[in-house]
Design a protein around this motif. Structure first.
Motif, PDB file in Angstrom:
ATOM      1  N   SER A  36      55.974  55.300  41.093  1.00 16.43           N
ATOM      2  CA  SER A  36      55.825  56.540  41.149  1.00 16.43           C
ATOM      3  C   SER A  36      55.980  57.159  39.538  1.00 16.43           C
ATOM      4  N   THR A  37      55.898  56.265  38.587  1.00 13.79           N
ATOM      5  CA  THR A  37      56.303  56.719  37.081  1.00 13.79           C
ATOM      6  C   THR A  37      55.046  57.360  36.417  1.00 13.79           C
ATOM      7  N   GLY A  38      53.984  57.328  37.206  1.00 12.75           N
ATOM      8  CA  GLY A  38      52.720  58.102  36.342  1.00 12.75           C
ATOM      9  C   GLY A  38      52.110  57.631  35.293  1.00 12.75           C
ATOM     10  N   LYS A  39      52.764  56.249  34.819  1.00 10.19           N
ATOM     11  CA  LYS A  39      52.583  55.701  33.476  1.00 10.19           C
ATOM     12  C   LYS A  39      51.266  54.793  33.855  1.00 10.19           C
ATOM     13  N   PRO A  40      50.311  54.900  32.833  1.00  4.94           N
ATOM     14  CA  PRO A  40      49.184  54.036  32.767  1.00  4.94           C
ATOM     15  C   PRO A  40      49.283  52.507  33.018  1.00  4.94           C
ATOM     16  N   LEU A  41      48.858  51.944  33.864  1.00  2.00           N
ATOM     17  CA  LEU A  41      48.924  50.420  33.838  1.00  2.00           C
ATOM     18  C   LEU A  41      48.321  49.872  32.594  1.00  2.00           C
ATOM     19  N   ARG A  42      49.215  48.928  32.296  1.00  2.00           N
ATOM     20  CA  ARG A  42      48.561  48.007  31.159  1.00  2.00           C
ATOM     21  C   ARG A  42      48.897  46.494  31.181  1.00  2.00           C
ATOM     22  N   PRO A  43      47.803  45.655  30.502  1.00  2.00           N
ATOM     23  CA  PRO A  43      48.105  44.279  30.761  1.00  2.00           C
ATOM     24  C   PRO A  43      49.370  43.821  30.138  1.00  2.00           C
ATOM     25  N   PRO A  44      50.309  43.180  30.912  1.00  2.00           N
ATOM     26  CA  PRO A  44      51.647  42.567  30.542  1.00  2.00           C
ATOM     27  C   PRO A  44      51.391  41.431  29.145  1.00  2.00           C
ATOM     28  N   ARG A  45      52.559  41.496  28.480  1.00  2.00           N
ATOM     29  CA  ARG A  45      52.282  40.484  27.222  1.00  2.00           C
ATOM     30  C   ARG A  45      52.460  39.184  27.756  1.00  2.00           C
ATOM     31  N   ASP A  46      53.504  38.986  28.692  1.00  2.36           N
ATOM     32  CA  ASP A  46      53.704  37.698  29.373  1.00  2.36           C
ATOM     33  C   ASP A  46      52.241  36.993  29.870  1.00  2.36           C
ATOM     34  N   LEU A  47      52.091  36.007  29.308  1.00  2.88           N
ATOM     35  CA  LEU A  47      50.778  35.271  29.790  1.00  2.88           C
ATOM     36  C   LEU A  47      50.636  35.053  31.169  1.00  2.88           C
ATOM     37  N   PHE A  48      51.618  34.409  31.854  1.00  2.70           N
ATOM     38  CA  PHE A  48      51.759  34.298  33.265  1.00  2.70           C
ATOM     39  C   PHE A  48      51.292  35.719  34.011  1.00  2.70           C
ATOM     40  N   ALA A  49      52.092  36.620  33.422  1.00  2.17           N
ATOM     41  CA  ALA A  49      51.968  37.815  34.449  1.00  2.17           C
ATOM     42  C   ALA A  49      50.693  38.457  33.993  1.00  2.17           C
ATOM     43  N   ARG A  50      49.909  38.179  32.883  1.00  2.43           N
ATOM     44  CA  ARG A  50      48.542  38.931  32.623  1.00  2.43           C
ATOM     45  C   ARG A  50      47.715  38.562  33.580  1.00  2.43           C
ATOM     46  N   ALA A  51      47.801  37.221  33.939  1.00  2.00           N
ATOM     47  CA  ALA A  51      46.763  36.496  34.726  1.00  2.00           C
ATOM     48  C   ALA A  51      46.835  37.337  36.222  1.00  2.00           C
ATOM     49  N   GLY A  52      47.920  38.039  36.555  1.00  2.00           N
ATOM     50  CA  GLY A  52      48.181  38.640  37.927  1.00  2.00           C
ATOM     51  C   GLY A  52      47.500  40.024  37.756  1.00  2.00           C
ATOM     52  N   TYR A  53      47.558  40.538  36.280  1.00  2.00           N
ATOM     53  CA  TYR A  53      46.950  42.091  36.042  1.00  2.00           C
ATOM     54  C   TYR A  53      45.601  41.723  36.212  1.00  2.00           C
ATOM     55  N   TYR A  54      44.797  40.765  36.241  1.00  2.00           N
ATOM     56  CA  TYR A  54      43.427  40.727  36.396  1.00  2.00           C
ATOM     57  C   TYR A  54      43.010  39.905  37.556  1.00  2.00           C
ATOM     58  N   ALA A  55      43.808  39.956  38.513  1.00  2.00           N
ATOM     59  CA  ALA A  55      43.452  39.206  39.697  1.00  2.00           C
ATOM     60  C   ALA A  55      44.246  40.112  40.960  1.00  2.00           C
ATOM     61  N   PHE A  56      43.727  39.488  42.233  1.00  2.00           N
ATOM     62  CA  PHE A  56      44.731  40.360  43.343  1.00  2.00           C
ATOM     63  C   PHE A  56      45.054  39.312  44.410  1.00  2.00           C
ATOM     64  N   ASP A  57      44.930  38.113  44.097  1.00  2.00           N
ATOM     65  CA  ASP A  57      45.198  36.939  44.872  1.00  2.00           C
ATOM     66  C   ASP A  57      45.261  35.845  44.400  1.00  2.00           C
ATOM     67  N   MET A  58      45.748  34.605  45.191  1.00  2.00           N
ATOM     68  CA  MET A  58      45.675  33.449  44.382  1.00  2.00           C
ATOM     69  C   MET A  58      44.707  32.390  44.919  1.00  2.00           C
ATOM     70  N   SER A  59      43.421  32.890  45.113  1.00  2.00           N
ATOM     71  CA  SER A  59      42.541  32.071  45.283  1.00  2.00           C
ATOM     72  C   SER A  59      41.402  32.131  43.937  1.00  2.00           C
ATOM     73  N   SER A  60      41.966  32.691  42.891  1.00  2.00           N
ATOM     74  CA  SER A  60      41.011  32.926  41.952  1.00  2.00           C
ATOM     75  C   SER A  60      41.403  32.196  40.474  1.00  2.00           C
ATOM     76  N   GLY A  61      41.595  30.789  40.698  1.00  2.00           N
ATOM     77  CA  GLY A  61      42.165  30.095  39.817  1.00  2.00           C
ATOM     78  C   GLY A  61      41.123  29.956  38.765  1.00  2.00           C
ATOM     79  N   ILE A  62      41.380  29.480  37.275  1.00  2.00           N
ATOM     80  CA  ILE A  62      40.418  29.426  36.100  1.00  2.00           C
ATOM     81  C   ILE A  62      40.791  27.900  35.515  1.00  2.00           C
ATOM     82  N   MET A  63      39.816  27.399  35.467  1.00  2.00           N
ATOM     83  CA  MET A  63      39.985  26.006  34.759  1.00  2.00           C
ATOM     84  C   MET A  63      38.945  25.797  33.537  1.00  2.00           C
ATOM     85  N   SER A  64      38.910  24.779  33.166  1.00  2.00           N
ATOM     86  CA  SER A  64      38.279  24.601  31.549  1.00  2.00           C
ATOM     87  C   SER A  64      36.929  24.971  31.504  1.00  2.00           C
TER      88      SER A  64
END
Ligand code: SP5
Ligand code: ZN
Length: 362
Positions: free
Chosen positions: A108-136
């Motif tokens: 409810s903050t009204g703040k714009p969303l932005r990609p988190p700095r934490d690498l693990f968390a950032r993967a979640g910013y660009y996905a909506f589930d856990m069936s979108s893994g990325i390998m080499s």
């Protein structure tokens, strides 16, 4: 004439997913495509390759331009670099997989969303589930998959003075595309191949009437999202009611603004008999005909198959022939791009594709 396209680079993507509470090899596997290729090899059909790999120094710039019409620059940068970033940071080994951990949630903050700095968390910013893994090799495969949609569209459009007797291209894409929107991967999808095809067609004819028939078992939330306000793209989807991706696919999602009425969801209860499926198909096709579709994109999933682990319809191998024939007869001679989406029964996916092709050509 019907042309079938595939690219060996699409076989390189092989990742993991969380299904139920188990981390398992993703059901969206290279074996799916291999099974289709094997069935085609033993048939009258021939699949041609349009490999991008020979040109790979990073993908061709036109493809990237078309891709960035749908997908944000930062999202694409993420898809391209995240594996290397995780590897450098010691989060994974060479043979590891990037999987998200924490997702975006409403506040409810009204703040714009932005990609988190934490690498693990950032993967979640660009996905909506856990069936979108990325390998080499995932990015390479995604781009090759998108390129098939793009090349296939070019082959159909016939605007560049080539003699053109091609009326249908079947692009054997993987990873699939219909679940991802402009900036979120999910449901095994990273780049929306159907949206790429729309951009490609529009690069030749900007005001075309474009129809998308989505007959994967799951609602194509990504494709819906991308074209929700678009008056020149009619999206029609038949999918399992109350099934993945759970938050979209209801009949009252009809489009917005100039695109009002241009989004048609036809959810069907799981376990419904094939007759009810075909009634929905007839209705959807009628709408695509009334719209005067000039270019048809079919998002084709074989997870409607009765034995599919991720789908729960009563569609059998011979029904794909009926589905394809009905579709082609309704929209005769409209240039058609068929994109492979889901379908997870390796033993039957080849026969199901042959059945579809038979119906399409008859
Ligand atoms: C392209 C495509 O077909 N993507 C579909 C991905 C669906 N993945 C999630 C399915 C959720 C199934 N939940 C099972 C719960 C444990 N039984
Ligand atoms: Zn599906």
């Amino acid at each position: 004439m019907l042309v079938i396209l595939w690219d060996p680079d699409t076989l390189l993507h092989k990742t993991v997913e969380l299904l139920g509470s188990n981390l398992i090899p993703a059901l969206e596997s290279p074996e799916r495509l291999e099974a289709i290729l094997k069935a085609l090899h033993n048939s009258e059909y021939r699949a041609g390759t349009r490999p991008l790999s020979s040109l790979w120094e990073g993908p061709k710039s036109r493809l990237l331009e078309l891709t960035s019409e749908t997908h944000g620059h930062e999202y694409l940068r993420h898809l391209r670099n995240v594996y290397e970033e995780w590897l450098s940071a010691g989060l994974i080994e060479q043979d590891g997989h990037v999987l998200p951990e924490c997702f975006v949630f409403p506040t409810s903050t009204g703040k714009p969303l932005r990609p988190p700095r934490d690498l693990f968390a950032r993967a979640g910013y660009y996905a909506f589930d856990m069936s979108s893994g990325i390998m080499s090799e995932s990015y390479r495969a995604m781009i090759a998959s998108a390129n098939l949609a793009c090349e296939g569209t070019d082959m159909l459009c016939g605007f560049d003075d080539r003699p053109n007797d091609i009326d249908t291209v079947v692009a054997l894409c993987r990873p699939p595309g219909h679940h991802c929107d402009g900036q979120r991967a999910g449901g095994y999808c990273y780049i929306n191949n159907a949206a790429l095809a729309v951009s490609t067609w529009r690069s030749h004819q900007s005001d075309a009437q474009i129809g998308i028939l989505d007959i994967d078992f799951h609602h194509g939330n990504g494709t819906q999202e991308i074209f929700y306000a678009d008056a020149k793209v009619l999206y029609v989807s038949i999918h399992g009611e109350d099934e993945f991706p759970y938050y979209t696919g209801v009949e009252d999602e009809t489009g917005s603004g100039e695109g009002k009425g241009m989004n048609i969801n036809l959810p069907l209860k799981v376990g419904s008999p094939i007759e009810e499926y075909l009634e929905k198909l007839d209705y959807g096709l009628k709408k695509l005909v009334e719209f005067k579709t000039e270019f048809l994109i079919v998002s084709l999933g074989f997870d409607t198959f009765h034995a599919d682990p991720l789908g729960h319809f009563q569609v059998h191998t011979e029904d794909y022939e009926t589905i394809a024939r009905t579709t082609r007869q309704a929209l005769k001679e409209v240039p058609a791009l068929v994109l492979l989406e889901g379908g997870y029964v390796i033993e039957h996916i080849g026969a199901n594709m042959l059945s579809f092709l038979k119906g399409w050509k008859s």
